[in-house]
Design a protein around this motif. Structure first.
Motif, mmCIF file in Angstrom:
data_model
loop_
_atom_site.group_PDB
_atom_site.id
_atom_site.type_symbol
_atom_site.label_atom_id
_atom_site.label_comp_id
_atom_site.label_asym_id
_atom_site.label_seq_id
_atom_site.Cartn_x
_atom_site.Cartn_y
_atom_site.Cartn_z
ATOM 1 N N GLU A 260 0.819 -1.215 0.000
ATOM 2 C CA GLU A 260 0.000 0.000 0.000
ATOM 3 C C GLU A 260 0.853 1.266 0.000
ATOM 4 O O GLU A 260 0.364 2.347 -0.349
ATOM 5 C CB GLU A 260 -0.943 -0.002 1.203
ATOM 6 N N ALA A 263 1.013 3.700 -3.090
ATOM 7 C CA ALA A 263 0.031 4.757 -3.333
ATOM 8 C C ALA A 263 0.562 6.125 -2.920
ATOM 9 O O ALA A 263 0.022 7.159 -3.351
ATOM 10 C CB ALA A 263 -1.267 4.451 -2.593
ATOM 11 N N GLU A 291 -2.066 -12.851 -9.069
ATOM 12 C CA GLU A 291 -2.773 -12.378 -7.874
ATOM 13 C C GLU A 291 -1.999 -11.244 -7.199
ATOM 14 O O GLU A 291 -2.576 -10.222 -6.792
ATOM 15 C CB GLU A 291 -2.952 -13.547 -6.911
ATOM 16 N N ARG A 292 -0.694 -11.415 -7.087
ATOM 17 C CA ARG A 292 0.133 -10.369 -6.483
ATOM 18 C C ARG A 292 0.122 -9.104 -7.337
ATOM 19 O O ARG A 292 0.093 -7.992 -6.806
ATOM 20 C CB ARG A 292 1.559 -10.894 -6.310
ATOM 21 N N ARG A 294 -2.292 -8.091 -9.279
ATOM 22 C CA ARG A 294 -3.581 -7.416 -9.090
ATOM 23 C C ARG A 294 -3.558 -6.561 -7.820
ATOM 24 O O ARG A 294 -4.140 -5.467 -7.776
ATOM 25 C CB ARG A 294 -4.707 -8.442 -9.014
ATOM 26 N N ALA A 295 -2.890 -7.048 -6.768
ATOM 27 C CA ALA A 295 -2.774 -6.274 -5.534
ATOM 28 C C ALA A 295 -1.988 -4.983 -5.769
ATOM 29 O O ALA A 295 -2.328 -3.926 -5.216
ATOM 30 C CB ALA A 295 -2.107 -7.116 -4.445
ATOM 31 N N LEU A 297 -1.861 -3.344 -8.606
ATOM 32 C CA LEU A 297 -2.658 -2.439 -9.452
ATOM 33 C C LEU A 297 -3.782 -1.751 -8.691
ATOM 34 O O LEU A 297 -4.402 -0.817 -9.222
ATOM 35 C CB LEU A 297 -3.216 -3.210 -10.648
ATOM 36 N N LYS A 298 -4.028 -2.161 -7.464
ATOM 37 C CA LYS A 298 -4.970 -1.421 -6.626
ATOM 38 C C LYS A 298 -4.399 -0.074 -6.192
ATOM 39 O O LYS A 298 -5.132 0.827 -5.783
ATOM 40 C CB LYS A 298 -5.329 -2.233 -5.379
ATOM 41 N N HIS A 299 -3.066 0.068 -6.302
ATOM 42 C CA HIS A 299 -2.399 1.261 -5.809
ATOM 43 C C HIS A 299 -1.655 2.042 -6.897
ATOM 44 O O HIS A 299 -1.338 3.218 -6.685
ATOM 45 C CB HIS A 299 -1.399 0.881 -4.711
#
Length: 342
Positions: A260, A263, A291-292, A294-295, A297-299
């Motif tokens: 995180e 971000a 999967e990692r 995708r995590a 790309l959330k930030h």
């Protein structure tokens, strides 16, 4: 050849083929066994194998695997004048950083012939026209294996003497046509207590460099051992002000902890995220890499992301390096398809 969205690449080093590691040891211990033609042939064969491994694994940007950086040929400390080798503190027992080679200054540091990376680049270009990058250690990390002796009072003073040497090497790579340089500064991740000093060192080292510059900061990987407290928190948010285009950071070995933090970086800063662990012997399946990712790309927007191993593969068995690199490439392909950018 253009890179795809979310390119998969290496940090720098590739696993030595078994025969090449034996060759390097022989040359160090019994240099009379090999002439200059023998040495050149072996180096070039190792480069071609490293390229072939990376390309067959599906990686989008490659290196020479750092096959040229061996003691008899292009070890960085051999290019530096003013040093004498020190006896190792410990030879036997469990591997650790106190078994690394170290040096003492006996005169001011010089590098009259540069650090050899332009030679590496030209050899690499003889065997590939695809996207490549050239890694080079930063001045603070280079200073870590040097005792200043009576010449420099501390590590900061030693690093100060190395700044113009590394900066000149970066400009030489620029002039040679290198478009992607990776500045390796893991020592700053392990010593994060002086951020303003750190940012100043980086700014002066890369000043005037036109190439895309990535800065790699892991937590150490000598004999697959970390050397620092494995947290990036003390580096944020000020690391976003570093005068580089990309940060290359280690996440897989920490099970994606602190992802995180990305971000907090400015939108002008790209990231290369470590999604496979070079310190273990388990092959991460492509689905886990996806999967990692995708995590991540959330930030961070996908246009700013590259994926890498946590660190170089020099301490990883070759068959594992190939399999892990393949998982990286396949994991990136899965997510690109999900984004409609296959």
């Amino acid at each position: 050849m253009a890179e795809p969205l979310i390119p998969a690449t290496v940090i720098g080093s590739w696993s030595f083929p078994g025969w090449y590691e034996k060759f390097v040891g022989d040359v160090k211990d019994r240099p009379e066994l090999y002439g200059p033609v023998d040495r050149e042939e072996a180096v070039r064969d190792a480069i071609r194998l490293a390229i072939d491994d990376q390309v067959r694994s599906g990686l989008d940007r490659i290196t020479d695997g750092e096959m040229q950086r061996v003691d008899f040929n292009l070890g960085f400390y051999e290019y530096l004048g003013g040093l004498e080798p020190l006896r190792k503190a410990r030879h036997w027992g469990a591997p650790a950083h106190d078994q690394r080679d170290r040096y003492r200054c006996i005169a001011p540091l010089t590098a009259p012939e540069g650090l050899g990376t332009t030679t590496e680049y030209h050899r690499l270009r003889e065997y590939t026209t695809g996207p490549v990058k050239i890694p080079i250690p930063g001045p603070f990390t280079l200073a870590g294996c040097i005792d200043g002796g009576d010449v420099y009072p501390n590590r900061a003073a030693t690093a100060e003497a190395l700044i113009p040497i590394v900066a000149a090497e970066l400009k030489a790579l620029d002039a040679a046509g290198v478009d992607f340089i990776q500045l390796d500064e893991p020592s700053f991740a392990c010593h994060p207590d002086a951020p303003d000093y750190f940012l100043d060192v980086i700014a002066r080292t890369v000043a005037g460099v036109k190439a895309y510059v990535s800065m790699h900061m892991c937590f150490g990987n000598y004999r697959a051992r970390a050397v620092g407290h494995r947290t990036y928190r003390p580096l944020f948010p000020h690391i976003g002000r570093a005068r580089v285009s990309q940060l290359a950071l280690e996440f897989a070995s920490r099970e994606m902890a602190e992802i995180e933090l990305l971000a907090e970086l400015p939108e002008t800063m790209d990231v290369a995220v470590g999604l496979v662990d070079v310190k273990n012997t388990w092959i991460e399946p492509p689905g886990l890499v996806a999967e990692r990712l995708r995590a991540v790309l959330k930030h961070v927007a996908p246009e700013r992301v590259s994926i890498t191993p946590d660190c170089g593969f020099s301490q990883t068995a070759r068959h594992l390096a190939v399999a892990k690199a393949r998982s990286l490439a396949e994991g990136a392909a899965i997510v690109r398809r999900e984004l409609g950018r296959s």
